[in-house]
Design an enzyme around this catalytic site. Structure first.
Site, short mmCIF file in Angstrom:
data_model
loop_
_atom_site.label_atom_id
_atom_site.label_comp_id
_atom_site.label_asym_id
_atom_site.label_seq_id
_atom_site.Cartn_x
_atom_site.Cartn_y
_atom_site.Cartn_z
N GLU A 140 -5.95 -10.61 -7.55
CA GLU A 140 -6.11 -10.69 -9.00
C GLU A 140 -6.01 -9.32 -9.65
O GLU A 140 -5.37 -9.16 -10.69
CB GLU A 140 -7.46 -11.34 -9.36
CG GLU A 140 -7.59 -12.77 -8.96
CD GLU A 140 -8.27 -12.97 -7.60
OE1 GLU A 140 -8.95 -13.99 -7.43
OE2 GLU A 140 -8.12 -12.10 -6.71
N CYS A 200 -8.27 -6.99 -4.48
CA CYS A 200 -7.95 -8.41 -4.45
C CYS A 200 -6.63 -8.64 -5.17
O CYS A 200 -6.21 -7.83 -6.01
CB CYS A 200 -9.04 -9.22 -5.14
SG CYS A 200 -10.64 -9.14 -4.31
N ARG A 258 -3.21 -22.81 1.46
CA ARG A 258 -4.66 -22.92 1.24
C ARG A 258 -5.01 -23.27 -0.19
O ARG A 258 -6.13 -23.63 -0.48
CB ARG A 258 -5.37 -21.63 1.66
CG ARG A 258 -5.36 -21.42 3.16
CD ARG A 258 -6.16 -20.21 3.58
NE ARG A 258 -5.54 -18.98 3.10
CZ ARG A 258 -6.22 -17.96 2.59
NH1 ARG A 258 -7.53 -18.01 2.45
NH2 ARG A 258 -5.58 -16.87 2.20
#
Length: 154
Positions: A68, A66, A94
């Site tokens: 992160e 991901c 988004r």
């Protein structure tokens, strides 16, 4: 007793971090507005010195990292040791997206007290990772899963 979730209003530094993550994913996404892609999320972290580091996800059916986790690795490779805040942002406007369960556990284990920026019913807010992980048990490389530590949630 269930820990209470205390949500904080965002600071100017938080908004700057969100904008940085947005710029990174907008510059590096490989998907059009209605397409899937390998790079559709950006994340940014801030360290205790105020430096910002970013990363983008790498989607893969085997569970690629991901955004992160990539941002955390980027920060570490650039000498950041005390990460204080993290945010993830989706491509094509988004907006801010909260971390998935795997990312929450990594944050909980490696960055106690980190502030996580996320969307809520009241708008964008900040919460500590402990608030997002009630009753979580810490995992360490040396000792595996640890017993519940109530002091972590005080």
């Amino acid at each position: 007793m269930v820990p209470s979730v205390e949500l904080k209003m965002l600071t100017a530094n938080d908004r700057e971090l969100i904008e940085y993550a947005r710029q990174v994913i907008d510059a590096n996404t490989d998907a059009g507005p209605d397409e899937d892609g390998a790079h559709t999320m950006g994340a940014a972290v801030r360290d205790a010195d105020g430096r910002m580091f970013a990363g983008v996800n790498l989607y893969h059916f085997t569970g690629g990292p991901c955004a992160e986790l990539v941002a955390l690795g980027t920060a570490r490779s650039n000498g950041a040791r005390n990460i204080t805040t993290i945010v993830a942002v989706g491509n094509h406007g988004r907006g801010v997206v909260g971390p998935c369960g795997r990312d929450r556990q990594v944050l909980f284990d490696y960055h106690p007290g980190i502030r996580v920026l996320l969307p809520t019913a009241a708008g964008l807010r900040a919460a500590t990772i402990e608030a997002l992980m009630p009753f979580a048990a810490t995992w360490t490389i040396e000792n595996g899963t640890q017993e519940f530590d109530e002091a972590r949630f005080a």
